[in-house]
Design a protein around this motif. Sequence first.
Motif, PDB file in Angstrom:
ATOM      1  N   ASN A  18      32.498  77.926 -18.071  1.00 55.80           N
ATOM      2  CA  ASN A  18      32.424  79.333 -18.472  1.00 55.80           C
ATOM      3  C   ASN A  18      31.092  79.630 -19.149  1.00 55.80           C
ATOM      4  OD1 ASN A  18      34.882  80.221 -17.434  1.00 55.80           O
ATOM      5  ND2 ASN A  18      35.988  79.536 -19.245  1.00 55.80           N
ATOM      6  N   LEU A  21      28.562  79.947 -16.330  1.00 49.58           N
ATOM      7  CA  LEU A  21      28.736  81.197 -15.582  1.00 49.58           C
ATOM      8  C   LEU A  21      28.204  82.390 -16.360  1.00 49.58           C
ATOM      9  CD1 LEU A  21      32.318  80.911 -14.049  1.00 49.58           C
ATOM     10  CD2 LEU A  21      30.130  80.749 -12.859  1.00 49.58           C
ATOM     11  N   PHE A  22      28.559  82.448 -17.633  1.00 55.25           N
ATOM     12  CA  PHE A  22      28.135  83.599 -18.426  1.00 55.25           C
ATOM     13  C   PHE A  22      26.631  83.562 -18.699  1.00 55.25           C
ATOM     14  CE2 PHE A  22      32.561  84.434 -18.765  1.00 55.25           C
ATOM     15  CZ  PHE A  22      32.665  85.778 -19.044  1.00 55.25           C
ATOM     16  N   ALA A  25      25.244  84.842 -15.431  1.00 65.37           N
ATOM     17  CA  ALA A  25      25.568  86.263 -15.288  1.00 65.37           C
ATOM     18  C   ALA A  25      24.749  87.129 -16.241  1.00 65.37           C
ATOM     19  CB  ALA A  25      27.059  86.488 -15.519  1.00 65.37           C
ATOM     20  N   THR A  47      35.789  89.531 -11.535  1.00 63.87           N
ATOM     21  CA  THR A  47      36.252  88.148 -11.388  1.00 63.87           C
ATOM     22  C   THR A  47      36.277  87.440 -12.737  1.00 63.87           C
ATOM     23  OG1 THR A  47      35.403  88.083  -9.125  1.00 63.87           O
ATOM     24  CG2 THR A  47      35.800  85.961 -10.202  1.00 63.87           C
ATOM     25  N   LEU A  48      35.200  87.570 -13.509  1.00 63.91           N
ATOM     26  CA  LEU A  48      35.158  86.951 -14.841  1.00 63.91           C
ATOM     27  C   LEU A  48      36.239  87.543 -15.739  1.00 63.91           C
ATOM     28  CD1 LEU A  48      31.288  86.822 -15.377  1.00 63.91           C
ATOM     29  CD2 LEU A  48      32.804  84.920 -14.738  1.00 63.91           C
ATOM     30  N   ASN A  49      36.439  88.840 -15.622  1.00 72.14           N
ATOM     31  CA  ASN A  49      37.487  89.502 -16.387  1.00 72.14           C
ATOM     32  C   ASN A  49      38.865  88.968 -16.002  1.00 72.14           C
ATOM     33  OD1 ASN A  49      38.455  91.951 -18.087  1.00 72.14           O
ATOM     34  ND2 ASN A  49      39.553  92.117 -16.148  1.00 72.14           N
ATOM     35  N   ARG A  95      32.014  88.457 -22.829  1.00 77.98           N
ATOM     36  CA  ARG A  95      31.456  87.130 -23.106  1.00 77.98           C
ATOM     37  C   ARG A  95      31.958  86.592 -24.450  1.00 77.98           C
ATOM     38  NH1 ARG A  95      25.086  85.395 -22.618  1.00 77.98           N
ATOM     39  NH2 ARG A  95      25.513  83.173 -22.466  1.00 77.98           N
ATOM     40  N   ARG A  98      35.557  85.625 -24.026  1.00 79.82           N
ATOM     41  CA  ARG A  98      35.653  84.374 -23.263  1.00 79.82           C
ATOM     42  C   ARG A  98      35.398  83.178 -24.169  1.00 79.82           C
ATOM     43  NH1 ARG A  98      38.353  82.701 -19.446  1.00 79.82           N
ATOM     44  NH2 ARG A  98      38.799  81.184 -21.032  1.00 79.82           N
ATOM     45  N   GLN A 146      41.705  78.631 -13.052  1.00 82.36           N
ATOM     46  CA  GLN A 146      40.370  78.879 -13.592  1.00 82.36           C
ATOM     47  C   GLN A 146      39.308  78.359 -12.628  1.00 82.36           C
ATOM     48  OE1 GLN A 146      40.694  76.677 -17.196  1.00 82.36           O
ATOM     49  NE2 GLN A 146      41.824  78.273 -18.275  1.00 82.36           N
ATOM     50  N   ARG A 150      36.475  80.508 -10.744  1.00 84.67           N
ATOM     51  CA  ARG A 150      35.077  80.197 -11.090  1.00 84.67           C
ATOM     52  C   ARG A 150      34.292  79.828  -9.840  1.00 84.67           C
ATOM     53  NH1 ARG A 150      37.204  77.574 -15.793  1.00 84.67           N
ATOM     54  NH2 ARG A 150      37.002  75.616 -14.665  1.00 84.67           N
ATOM     55  N   ALA A 153      33.237  82.999  -8.557  1.00 81.67           N
ATOM     56  CA  ALA A 153      32.166  83.547  -9.399  1.00 81.67           C
ATOM     57  C   ALA A 153      30.831  82.869  -9.092  1.00 81.67           C
ATOM     58  CB  ALA A 153      32.520  83.415 -10.877  1.00 81.67           C
TER      59      ALA A 153
END
Length: 176
Positions: A18, A21-22, A25, A47-49, A95, A98, A146, A150, A153
Amino acid sequence: MIDHGYVVQMARYNAWMNYKLFEAASQLTEEALMLDRQAFFGSLFGTLNHIAVADTVWLKRFADALPHSTLASAQTLPMPQALDNWLFHDFPNLRRYRQSLDQIIQQWAAELTDTDLSHSLHYTNMQGIAAHKPLNGVLMHFFNHQTHHRGQATTLLAQAGQDVGVTDLITLIPNL
């Protein structure tokens, strides 16, 4: 099925991925984050949401079934009414949320015992149907869900020109 070590490892992997990814992003514009890319939940943001929504739902179910001090904060989170509910409408708040979920998951994983994993979980799903399943199997689903999203994502990020880098769990497994 699974043991405490598995749960701790998967919680660690979850947080690591995560974060990656963030980070990737965060390099995109808001427009690129929100662009409908025809994924299950539309955009990268969607998707992240969705991953955060599903994690929230499961953490609240776990908190109801297995009272652990770490999950007390999960009990105070609002229960999403659908798997596509947006928790936030902006990236910085999603974020932060998360990151807080990942902290809860890692702390709870550390607290769990093999005895806890032998319990069953009684809950009501999003369609209102009662379920009774072994906790260790539900946790496998929790982490697999998850990973599944991911993967989507990372594809959406690649389509937007962002490289997440190495994503393999094996990277976190120490050599003997």
